[in-house]
Design an enzyme around this catalytic site. Structure first.
Site, PDB file in Angstrom:
ATOM      1  N   ILE A 109      33.937 -27.711 -21.811  1.00 17.35           N
ATOM      2  CA  ILE A 109      34.154 -28.386 -20.515  1.00 17.35           C
ATOM      3  C   ILE A 109      34.882 -27.473 -19.520  1.00 17.35           C
ATOM      4  CG2 ILE A 109      34.062 -30.771 -21.374  1.00 17.35           C
ATOM      5  CD1 ILE A 109      37.188 -30.789 -21.196  1.00 17.35           C
TER       6      ILE A 109
ATOM      7  N   THR B 201      45.673 -41.731 -23.460  1.00 12.05           N
ATOM      8  CA  THR B 201      46.368 -42.224 -24.654  1.00 12.05           C
ATOM      9  C   THR B 201      47.670 -42.935 -24.295  1.00 12.05           C
ATOM     10  OG1 THR B 201      47.639 -41.444 -26.575  1.00 12.05           O
ATOM     11  CG2 THR B 201      47.282 -39.851 -24.856  1.00 12.05           C
ATOM     12  N   ASP B 202      48.101 -43.843 -25.155  1.00  7.79           N
ATOM     13  CA  ASP B 202      49.403 -44.506 -24.943  1.00  7.79           C
ATOM     14  C   ASP B 202      50.556 -43.519 -25.107  1.00  7.79           C
ATOM     15  OD1 ASP B 202      49.261 -44.178 -27.712  1.00  7.79           O
ATOM     16  OD2 ASP B 202      49.608 -46.285 -28.202  1.00  7.79           O
ATOM     17  N   GLU B 203      50.267 -42.349 -25.721  1.00  6.65           N
ATOM     18  CA  GLU B 203      51.356 -41.393 -25.973  1.00  6.65           C
ATOM     19  C   GLU B 203      51.933 -40.824 -24.675  1.00  6.65           C
ATOM     20  OE1 GLU B 203      50.827 -38.647 -29.190  1.00  6.65           O
ATOM     21  OE2 GLU B 203      49.334 -39.929 -30.131  1.00  6.65           O
TER      22      GLU B 203
ATOM     23  N   TYR C 130      50.698 -32.163 -26.870  1.00  4.00           N
ATOM     24  CA  TYR C 130      49.463 -32.956 -26.736  1.00  4.00           C
ATOM     25  C   TYR C 130      49.616 -34.027 -25.656  1.00  4.00           C
ATOM     26  CZ  TYR C 130      46.315 -36.882 -27.630  1.00  4.00           C
ATOM     27  OH  TYR C 130      45.429 -37.924 -27.468  1.00  4.00           O
TER      28      TYR C 130
ATOM     29  N   LYS D 174      47.831 -34.521 -21.899  1.00  3.35           N
ATOM     30  CA  LYS D 174      47.050 -35.709 -21.511  1.00  3.35           C
ATOM     31  C   LYS D 174      47.644 -36.356 -20.252  1.00  3.35           C
ATOM     32  CE  LYS D 174      43.993 -37.360 -23.507  1.00  3.35           C
ATOM     33  NZ  LYS D 174      42.523 -37.078 -23.438  1.00  3.35           N
TER      34      LYS D 174
ATOM     35  N   ARG E  80      57.939 -34.923 -38.347  1.00  2.16           N
ATOM     36  CA  ARG E  80      57.287 -34.199 -37.248  1.00  2.16           C
ATOM     37  C   ARG E  80      58.342 -33.943 -36.161  1.00  2.16           C
ATOM     38  NH1 ARG E  80      52.560 -37.619 -34.599  1.00  2.16           N
ATOM     39  NH2 ARG E  80      51.135 -36.386 -35.866  1.00  2.16           N
TER      40      ARG E  80
HETATM   41  N1  LIG Z   1      41.915 -40.898 -31.927  1.00  4.18           N
HETATM   42  C1  LIG Z   1      42.828 -41.636 -31.340  1.00  4.18           C
HETATM   43  O1  LIG Z   1      43.464 -42.458 -31.983  1.00  4.18           O
HETATM   44  C2  LIG Z   1      43.078 -41.521 -29.858  1.00  4.18           C
HETATM   45  C3  LIG Z   1      44.051 -42.340 -29.293  1.00  4.18           C
HETATM   46  C4  LIG Z   1      44.274 -42.247 -27.916  1.00  4.18           C
HETATM   47  C5  LIG Z   1      43.512 -41.399 -27.153  1.00  4.18           C
HETATM   48  N2  LIG Z   1      42.571 -40.614 -27.724  1.00  4.18           N
HETATM   49  C6  LIG Z   1      41.798 -39.719 -26.859  1.00  4.18           C
HETATM   50  O2  LIG Z   1      40.431 -39.999 -27.068  1.00  4.18           O
HETATM   51  C7  LIG Z   1      39.653 -38.810 -26.951  1.00  4.18           C
HETATM   52  C8  LIG Z   1      38.807 -38.613 -28.187  1.00  4.18           C
HETATM   53  O3  LIG Z   1      39.663 -38.558 -29.310  1.00  4.18           O
HETATM   54  P1  LIG Z   1      39.088 -38.293 -30.778  1.00  4.18           P
HETATM   55  O4  LIG Z   1      40.056 -38.860 -31.720  1.00  4.18           O
HETATM   56  O5  LIG Z   1      37.675 -38.710 -30.828  1.00  4.18           O
HETATM   57  O6  LIG Z   1      39.183 -36.707 -30.829  1.00  4.18           O
HETATM   58  P2  LIG Z   1      38.456 -35.684 -31.791  1.00  4.18           P
HETATM   59  O7  LIG Z   1      39.425 -34.563 -31.984  1.00  4.18           O
HETATM   60  O8  LIG Z   1      37.889 -36.365 -32.978  1.00  4.18           O
HETATM   61  O9  LIG Z   1      37.218 -35.161 -30.933  1.00  4.18           O
HETATM   62  C9  LIG Z   1      37.357 -34.323 -29.837  1.00  4.18           C
HETATM   63  C10 LIG Z   1      35.978 -33.762 -29.516  1.00  4.18           C
HETATM   64  O10 LIG Z   1      36.123 -32.930 -28.345  1.00  4.18           O
HETATM   65  C11 LIG Z   1      35.416 -31.711 -28.559  1.00  4.18           C
HETATM   66  N3  LIG Z   1      36.056 -30.672 -27.738  1.00  4.18           N
HETATM   67  C12 LIG Z   1      37.284 -30.131 -27.887  1.00  4.18           C
HETATM   68  N4  LIG Z   1      37.494 -29.197 -26.951  1.00  4.18           N
HETATM   69  C13 LIG Z   1      36.370 -29.167 -26.174  1.00  4.18           C
HETATM   70  C14 LIG Z   1      36.006 -28.421 -25.039  1.00  4.18           C
HETATM   71  N5  LIG Z   1      36.814 -27.502 -24.502  1.00  4.18           N
HETATM   72  N6  LIG Z   1      34.783 -28.636 -24.478  1.00  4.18           N
HETATM   73  C15 LIG Z   1      33.933 -29.556 -25.022  1.00  4.18           C
HETATM   74  N7  LIG Z   1      34.237 -30.279 -26.112  1.00  4.18           N
HETATM   75  C16 LIG Z   1      35.448 -30.097 -26.679  1.00  4.18           C
HETATM   76  C17 LIG Z   1      35.550 -31.449 -30.046  1.00  4.18           C
HETATM   77  O11 LIG Z   1      34.546 -30.552 -30.513  1.00  4.18           O
HETATM   78  C18 LIG Z   1      35.412 -32.858 -30.618  1.00  4.18           C
HETATM   79  O12 LIG Z   1      34.056 -33.179 -30.849  1.00  4.18           O
HETATM   80  C19 LIG Z   1      40.643 -37.686 -26.692  1.00  4.18           C
HETATM   81  O13 LIG Z   1      40.660 -37.413 -25.320  1.00  4.18           O
HETATM   82  C20 LIG Z   1      41.970 -38.249 -27.154  1.00  4.18           C
HETATM   83  O14 LIG Z   1      43.035 -37.686 -26.423  1.00  4.18           O
HETATM   84  C21 LIG Z   1      42.347 -40.647 -29.065  1.00  4.18           C
END
Ligand SMILES: NC(=O)c1ccc[n+]([C@@H]2O[C@H](COP(=O)([O-])OP(=O)(O)OC[C@H]3O[C@@H](n4cnc5c(N)ncnc54)[C@H](O)[C@@H]3O)[C@@H](O)[C@H]2O)c1
Length: 350
Positions: free
Chosen positions: A61, A133-135, A158, A162, A287
């Site tokens: 991206i 995220t809520d974080e 992180y 965000k 952590r």
């Molecule tokens: N998992 C959770 O509980 C949670 C909670 C709150 C928010 N989020 C947010 O939701 C989103 C998705 O989370 P997730 O758990 O599916 O994450 P994940 O780590 O499983 O997936 C992230 C994806 O982004 C891709 N990626 C990373 N850098 C990239 C780049 N520079 N260009 C293109 N693709 C790239 C990775 O290859 C991966 O497929 C994130 O933005 C995260 O901050 C997740």
């Protein structure tokens, strides 16, 4: 036919979202732009790869040229999941978090702005949805909830990256009136989550009879949200969310880490391997900067858009454990190679 650019669609939530959208809407095209980092895995989308409405593009991206080229197609919506998403990795190596989570978001915003601008305003029906995220709100004590107006107070590299991205998305609304929404969800759980995160990590370690590393006193609290409920919320915000608004999404399901670990141990003990028991639990050094409690007030999305978390935790966690049990080959594949090095680095000296 509408076209959604989903970024990070090969990861945990993104892959669940793509599957959900393709099965719900037959007249939507989905383009998945994903760099395929350690967390991205095309196996997560094997069942939809031949769907004529689905296209995968491997790329970053942050790659302005590529992103602009994608926008030369008529993109209606962007849902930006792409991120470095693991707090522990951000503590070890913050730089890539700023690159992807902040600069990557700006690259996407700029390309969308360029493609969607029409004189002084924007073309009808476009939207950029930032998945946050809520974080970003920091940490709670034993009481209280995060609302959309809670001040940002992120603590980890992180969550700071965000929060920075959220502020930039908001700035594109405030400055240019770009059609955006930001969603802030609590901890997701469900199928296809990379086993560095609590639930799949504990399931995988139980299945391999490895110690179950629990941070500090194990009493940190997270508000768990089943991933499909999250996908439904994003779909609603994308189509019905008021432009410029932030929506919190939470499962109303607070659990301590140790409760979750004990529940997984009990399930595996009763259903898979009676020799797995709580003696595997190993308390490890906490952590750094560990937030104590997150809890979401999701009143706004419930009242405005009629969303609610449909999946009861007891049902969701059972479905989740069973999915990993049925997909042991997937677990084996994603925990080979890079994962082993990461695991050693994370837990060898704790
Ligand atoms: N998992 C959770 O509980 C949670 C909670 C709150 C928010 N989020 C947010 O939701 C989103 C998705 O989370 P997730 O758990 O599916 O994450 P994940 O780590 O499983 O997936 C992230 C994806 O982004 C891709 N990626 C990373 N850098 C990239 C780049 N520079 N260009 C293109 N693709 C790239 C990775 O290859 C991966 O497929 C994130 O933005 C995260 O901050 C997740």
């Amino acid at each position: 036919m509408k076209t959604i650019l989903v970024t990070g669609g090969a990861g945990f939530i993104g892959s669940n979202f793509i599957r959900y959208m393709l099965s719900k809407y037959k007249d939507y095209k989905i383009i998945n732009l994903d760099k395929l980092t350690y967390a991205g895995n095309l196996e997560n989308l094997k069942d939809v790869e031949d769907n004529p409405n689905y296209t995968f593009i491997k790329g970053d991206i942050c790659d302005k040229e590529l992103v602009e080229e994608i926008f030369s197609q008529d993109i209606d919506y962007v849902v930006n999941f792409a991120a470095e998403s693991h707090v522990d990795r951000s503590i070890m190596d913050p730089e890539i978090f700023v690159k992807t989570n902040v600069l990557g978001t700006v690259t996407l915003l700029n390309a969308a702005k360029k493609a969607w601008e029409e004189g002084d305003s924007f073309k009808e029906g476009k939207k950029f949805l930032q998945v946050s995220t809520d974080e970003v709100y920091g940490s709670l004590g034993e009481t209280g909830y995060f609302t959309e107006t809670t001040p940002l107070d992120p603590h980890s590299p992180y969550s700071s990256s965000k929060a920075a991205a959220d502020l930039i998305v908001k700035a594109y609304y405030d400055t240019y009136k770009m059609p955006v929404n930001i969603t802030r969800c609590s901890n997701n759980y469900g199928p296809y989550q990379f086993p560095e995160k609590l639930i799949p990590l504990m399931i995988n370690n139980c299945l391999n009879k490895k110690p179950l590393p629990v941070y500090g006193d194990g009493l940190n609290v997270r508000d768990w949200l089943y991933v499909e409920d999250h996908c439904k919320a994003i779909d609603l915000v994308l189509h019905k969310g008021r432009i410029g608004e932030i929506y919190n999404i939470g499962g109303n399901n607070e659990k301590t880490n140790i409760e979750i670990v004990k529940l997984i141990v009990a399930y595996i003990h009763d259903n898979v391997d009676p020799t797995v028991d709580e003696s595997l639990i190993t308390y490890v050094a906490d952590r750094k900067g560990h937030d104590r409690r997150y809890a979401i007030d999701a009143t706004k999305i419930k009242e405005e858009l009629g969303w609610y978390p449909e999946t009861k935790f007891e049902e969701g966690i059972k479905k989740t454990i069973e999915w990993y049990l049925k997909n042991r080959e997937w677990l084996k594949n994603v925990t080979s190679g890079e994962y082993q090095k990461y695991y050693e680095r994370m837990y060898s000296n704790r």
